[in-house]
Design an enzyme around this catalytic site. Sequence first.
Site, PDB file in Angstrom:
ATOM      1  N   CYS A   1       0.969  -1.375   0.094  1.00  0.00           N
ATOM      2  CA  CYS A   1       0.085   0.032  -0.053  1.00  0.00           C
ATOM      3  C   CYS A   1       0.984   1.297   0.049  1.00  0.00           C
ATOM      4  O   CYS A   1       2.017   1.292   0.601  1.00  0.00           O
ATOM      5  CB  CYS A   1      -0.980   0.049   1.297  1.00  0.00           C
ATOM      6  SG  CYS A   1      -1.926  -1.213   1.415  1.00  0.00           S
TER       7      CYS A   1
ATOM      8  N   LYS B   1      10.989 -13.184 -14.286  1.00  0.00           N
ATOM      9  CA  LYS B   1      10.412 -11.936 -15.397  1.00  0.00           C
ATOM     10  C   LYS B   1       9.345 -12.454 -16.033  1.00  0.00           C
ATOM     11  O   LYS B   1       8.472 -11.880 -16.047  1.00  0.00           O
ATOM     12  CB  LYS B   1      11.490 -11.252 -16.090  1.00  0.00           C
ATOM     13  CG  LYS B   1      12.610 -10.586 -15.572  1.00  0.00           C
ATOM     14  CD  LYS B   1      12.304  -9.146 -15.114  1.00  0.00           C
ATOM     15  CE  LYS B   1      11.762  -9.257 -13.568  1.00  0.00           C
ATOM     16  NZ  LYS B   1      12.796  -9.300 -12.484  1.00  0.00           N
TER      17      LYS B   1
ATOM     18  N   GLU C   1       6.137 -13.631 -13.687  1.00  0.00           N
ATOM     19  CA  GLU C   1       5.433 -12.372 -13.162  1.00  0.00           C
ATOM     20  C   GLU C   1       4.783 -11.435 -14.025  1.00  0.00           C
ATOM     21  O   GLU C   1       3.824 -10.712 -13.192  1.00  0.00           O
ATOM     22  CB  GLU C   1       6.622 -11.747 -12.042  1.00  0.00           C
ATOM     23  CG  GLU C   1       7.595 -10.828 -12.570  1.00  0.00           C
ATOM     24  CD  GLU C   1       8.510 -10.149 -11.617  1.00  0.00           C
ATOM     25  OE1 GLU C   1       7.908  -9.606 -10.692  1.00  0.00           O
ATOM     26  OE2 GLU C   1       9.441  -9.790 -11.847  1.00  0.00           O
TER      27      GLU C   1
ATOM     28  N   GLU D   1      16.272 -15.723 -12.909  1.00  0.00           N
ATOM     29  CA  GLU D   1      15.743 -14.232 -12.891  1.00  0.00           C
ATOM     30  C   GLU D   1      15.111 -14.138 -14.289  1.00  0.00           C
ATOM     31  O   GLU D   1      13.889 -13.626 -14.414  1.00  0.00           O
ATOM     32  CB  GLU D   1      17.017 -13.406 -12.937  1.00  0.00           C
ATOM     33  CG  GLU D   1      16.506 -11.899 -13.117  1.00  0.00           C
ATOM     34  CD  GLU D   1      15.513 -11.268 -12.249  1.00  0.00           C
ATOM     35  OE1 GLU D   1      15.158 -11.902 -11.300  1.00  0.00           O
ATOM     36  OE2 GLU D   1      15.201 -10.222 -12.687  1.00  0.00           O
TER      37      GLU D   1
ATOM     38  N   ASN E   1      -0.817   1.856   6.412  1.00  0.00           N
ATOM     39  CA  ASN E   1      -0.083   0.789   5.473  1.00  0.00           C
ATOM     40  C   ASN E   1       0.696  -0.034   6.578  1.00  0.00           C
ATOM     41  O   ASN E   1       1.316   0.389   7.301  1.00  0.00           O
ATOM     42  CB  ASN E   1       0.910   1.562   4.626  1.00  0.00           C
ATOM     43  CG  ASN E   1       2.203   0.551   4.132  1.00  0.00           C
ATOM     44  OD1 ASN E   1       1.831  -0.727   3.854  1.00  0.00           O
ATOM     45  ND2 ASN E   1       3.322   0.955   3.659  1.00  0.00           N
ATOM     46  N   GLY E   2       0.572  -1.330   6.347  1.00  0.00           N
ATOM     47  CA  GLY E   2       0.925  -2.378   7.568  1.00  0.00           C
ATOM     48  C   GLY E   2       0.013  -3.431   7.822  1.00  0.00           C
ATOM     49  O   GLY E   2      -0.970  -3.454   6.938  1.00  0.00           O
TER      50      GLY E   2
ATOM     51  N   TRP F   1      -3.044  -2.518  -1.540  1.00  0.00           N
ATOM     52  CA  TRP F   1      -2.513  -3.849  -1.866  1.00  0.00           C
ATOM     53  C   TRP F   1      -3.193  -4.754  -0.852  1.00  0.00           C
ATOM     54  O   TRP F   1      -2.786  -4.882   0.084  1.00  0.00           O
ATOM     55  CB  TRP F   1      -1.229  -3.968  -1.937  1.00  0.00           C
ATOM     56  CG  TRP F   1      -0.778  -5.362  -2.603  1.00  0.00           C
ATOM     57  CD1 TRP F   1      -0.644  -5.755  -4.042  1.00  0.00           C
ATOM     58  CD2 TRP F   1      -0.438  -6.407  -1.810  1.00  0.00           C
ATOM     59  NE1 TRP F   1      -0.219  -7.214  -3.958  1.00  0.00           N
ATOM     60  CE2 TRP F   1      -0.038  -7.763  -2.801  1.00  0.00           C
ATOM     61  CE3 TRP F   1      -0.301  -6.779  -0.265  1.00  0.00           C
ATOM     62  CZ2 TRP F   1       0.314  -8.908  -2.211  1.00  0.00           C
ATOM     63  CZ3 TRP F   1       0.163  -8.198   0.000  1.00  0.00           C
ATOM     64  CH2 TRP F   1       0.428  -9.124  -0.796  1.00  0.00           C
TER      65      TRP F   1
ATOM     66  N   HIS G   1      16.886 -34.805 -13.079  1.00  0.00           N
ATOM     67  CA  HIS G   1      16.623 -35.237 -11.850  1.00  0.00           C
ATOM     68  C   HIS G   1      15.048 -34.879 -11.476  1.00  0.00           C
ATOM     69  O   HIS G   1      14.397 -35.120 -10.505  1.00  0.00           O
ATOM     70  CB  HIS G   1      17.181 -34.849 -10.488  1.00  0.00           C
ATOM     71  CG  HIS G   1      18.797 -35.172 -10.854  1.00  0.00           C
ATOM     72  ND1 HIS G   1      19.397 -36.543 -10.406  1.00  0.00           N
ATOM     73  CD2 HIS G   1      19.711 -34.475 -11.425  1.00  0.00           C
ATOM     74  CE1 HIS G   1      20.771 -36.325 -10.800  1.00  0.00           C
ATOM     75  NE2 HIS G   1      20.889 -35.271 -11.235  1.00  0.00           N
TER      76      HIS G   1
ATOM     77  N   LYS H   1       5.178  -3.402  -5.651  1.00  0.00           N
ATOM     78  CA  LYS H   1       6.620  -3.078  -5.767  1.00  0.00           C
ATOM     79  C   LYS H   1       7.392  -3.346  -4.487  1.00  0.00           C
ATOM     80  O   LYS H   1       8.335  -3.774  -4.445  1.00  0.00           O
ATOM     81  CB  LYS H   1       6.897  -1.662  -6.192  1.00  0.00           C
ATOM     82  CG  LYS H   1       8.248  -1.284  -6.426  1.00  0.00           C
ATOM     83  CD  LYS H   1       8.736  -2.035  -7.687  1.00  0.00           C
ATOM     84  CE  LYS H   1      10.010  -1.521  -8.040  1.00  0.00           C
ATOM     85  NZ  LYS H   1      10.889  -2.492  -8.946  1.00  0.00           N
TER      86      LYS H   1
ATOM     87  N   ARG I   1       3.033   0.697  -5.723  1.00  0.00           N
ATOM     88  CA  ARG I   1       3.033  -0.125  -4.143  1.00  0.00           C
ATOM     89  C   ARG I   1       1.745  -0.759  -3.715  1.00  0.00           C
ATOM     90  O   ARG I   1       1.710  -1.394  -2.935  1.00  0.00           O
ATOM     91  CB  ARG I   1       2.951   1.319  -3.203  1.00  0.00           C
ATOM     92  CG  ARG I   1       4.262   1.870  -3.072  1.00  0.00           C
ATOM     93  CD  ARG I   1       4.485   3.040  -2.033  1.00  0.00           C
ATOM     94  NE  ARG I   1       4.484   2.190  -0.513  1.00  0.00           N
ATOM     95  CZ  ARG I   1       5.729   1.872  -0.235  1.00  0.00           C
ATOM     96  NH1 ARG I   1       6.801   2.322  -0.784  1.00  0.00           N
ATOM     97  NH2 ARG I   1       5.850   1.393   1.003  1.00  0.00           N
TER      98      ARG I   1
HETATM   99  C1  F6R Z   1      10.672  -9.137  -9.180  1.00  0.00           C
HETATM  100  C2  F6R Z   1      11.021  -8.138  -8.185  1.00  0.00           C
HETATM  101  C3  F6R Z   1      10.826  -8.731  -6.665  1.00  0.00           C
HETATM  102  C4  F6R Z   1      11.720  -7.934  -5.921  1.00  0.00           C
HETATM  103  C5  F6R Z   1      11.736  -8.421  -4.598  1.00  0.00           C
HETATM  104  C6  F6R Z   1      12.665  -7.755  -3.350  1.00  0.00           C
HETATM  105  O1  F6R Z   1      10.706  -8.433 -10.405  1.00  0.00           O
HETATM  106  O2  F6R Z   1      11.246  -7.039  -8.306  1.00  0.00           O
HETATM  107  O3  F6R Z   1      11.097 -10.015  -6.788  1.00  0.00           O
HETATM  108  O4  F6R Z   1      13.237  -8.177  -6.201  1.00  0.00           O
HETATM  109  O5  F6R Z   1      10.397  -8.016  -4.098  1.00  0.00           O
HETATM  110  O6  F6R Z   1      12.229  -6.486  -3.478  1.00  0.00           O
HETATM  111  P1  F6R Z   1      13.498  -5.361  -2.899  1.00  0.00           P
HETATM  112  O7  F6R Z   1      14.652  -5.427  -3.768  1.00  0.00           O
HETATM  113  O8  F6R Z   1      12.965  -3.946  -3.195  1.00  0.00           O
HETATM  114  O9  F6R Z   1      13.899  -6.015  -1.500  1.00  0.00           O
END
Ligand code: F6R
Length: 591
Positions: free
Chosen positions: A2, A471, A474, A467, A100-101, A74, A490, A586, A27
């Site tokens: 949030c 990408k 997600e 990674e 937020n929390g 969120w 395996h 985010k 967020r």
């Molecule tokens: C994926 C992504 C997330 C963040 C994760 C950690 O693309 O962005 O997996 O890497 O939520 O976030 P931070 O780096 O802000 O601790």
Amino acid sequence: MCGIIGYIGARPAGALLFKGLKRLEYRGYDSAGVATLDGGKLEIRKDAGKISELDEKLHFESMAGSMGIAHTRWATHGGVTRENAHPHADCSGAIAIVHNGIIENFQELKAELAAKGHSFKSETDSEVIAHLIEDNYKGDLEKAAFEAAKRLRGSFAVLAVSAKEPGKIVCFKRESPLLVGLGNGEMFAASDATPIVEYTRRVVFLEDGEAAALTKDSAKFYSLDDWKPLEKKASTVEWSAEDAGKNGYSHFMLKEIFEQPQALKAVIAQDEKNLAAFAEELKKAKRVIAVACGTARHSAVIGKHMLDRVAGKDIEVLIASEFEYFADRVEPGTIVLAVSQSGETADVLDGLRRSKAKGARIMSIVNVKGSSIDRLSERSLYLNCGPEIAVASTKAFMAQCAVFYLLAHAMAGKLEKAEGDLRLLSGLVQQELDAANGKMKEIGEELAKKQNAYYLGRGVNYAIALEGALKLKEISYVHAEGMPAGELKHGTLALIEKGTPVFLLNPEDYTYYESLSNGIETRARGAKLFGLSNKENKAYDEWIRLPETIDALLYPFLSIVPLQLIAYYAAVARGNDPDKPRNLAKSVTVK
Ligand code: F6R
């Protein structure tokens, strides 16, 4: 997660808060709402849905008043409905809050307040805050907020206003991020600086257990323990409002992918003394545990390989949410190294606090200066890559890997080589972006029609397999798995059938031949093999060409770029918004 924002000044608050919510949307974006105060009248407009769509219906700009609070949600507790959207009001409709929390003891508080006659409209944990303030309100909002905060367990950043005291916003926090923006004749409060930098760059970060009372001309800070005044120092935000805009790109994610050559150069601008001291401490540490989540953890896996190969230093890498089961047993002499773009990830913070209590030293690699992780750390290295807005991390990942590259070389006394390499790399990534974009679009569109994809790599390239898969899944929602190429036999090989896309991370390095054999094994089972390599091979159905480079440890930087583009174009081809994937946010500020 949030995002919250509050404003008090002379500007029309509805328009300013709506704009702020759009900046904070990364967020959380399942519902939103604004409360403004005009004289003694409180008005709340809120609903479930994306902010721009909500504005078409609710016309936030037309709300009266030059002060207010706003929230983008969120969902954690309670479904995505109008009732559960913030702001929440008390029974009388005079007090409004945004939060937020997570309030861990909300059920017992709710039962207690309901027994006293309070009636609740939502299923959220947050609504209890408005009623608790009401319950303690005896003509002084600050005092009531102080009493209410004493009862809350869990994490919170709260903004509260009351129609009985127009002209004041009360803010308080524990664990969730909150800062105050200092203007001239206007004050701001927000989860982070993105919604306020266009008005002021002077900010004060609130620490856990701190509060603030804002009027348009003053910001007073208090300790939440006893409401005694606190002296707080202001910091200056180093980036501008333009940095937080799309600059003509269709999405933030694409813009951020294209900013990577610049990000690589910016990483080099480290404070050299700090970098040297950081490197020295890591070298001497008895034990180093890197903790991170998601993409940041993948960069830490790359860092592990770099530190091992360049500096001969072995470190452990743990998923932050799993580290918590070990954090209480770390010993002095241990460095816990947090890697985080936002610097606010709750799982990371939890482990840091606990291991710090046991005597570990906390160091970090973060993007957001002044973030909670940065402030908890004894020493930090910064990514310097500007705000990253798209939920899917791209340029921060590149910058994190680059920081590890510098660090590994600094530990080995070869910093100059690393700086030169990164400059060269910046040019190579630029070449790739110029040359590969069109082809990656085609591959992305092809992938959009698939159900599954697999990413394979060995050694340092294994992290890129993880990674690349993250990408893709997600943002496009195509199921993807990244794994060590040697692990395929395996179990996972059973899933390969005719046409299954397999991306093989296969630069000509120390993993080349073994990875190639694993790729050929998938092809023998019908896979469509995409080979990411600097060297063509007839085993590949499609060759994704990587530029030649001077150090094998630079290939991971070059192989992630096409995979980011492929994921982006697959998401766009599926009609998804790559900047705001469903169910994600985010900054993950809840555990
Ligand atoms: C994926 C992504 C997330 C963040 C994760 C950690 O693309 O962005 O997996 O890497 O939520 O976030 P931070 O780096 O802000 O601790």
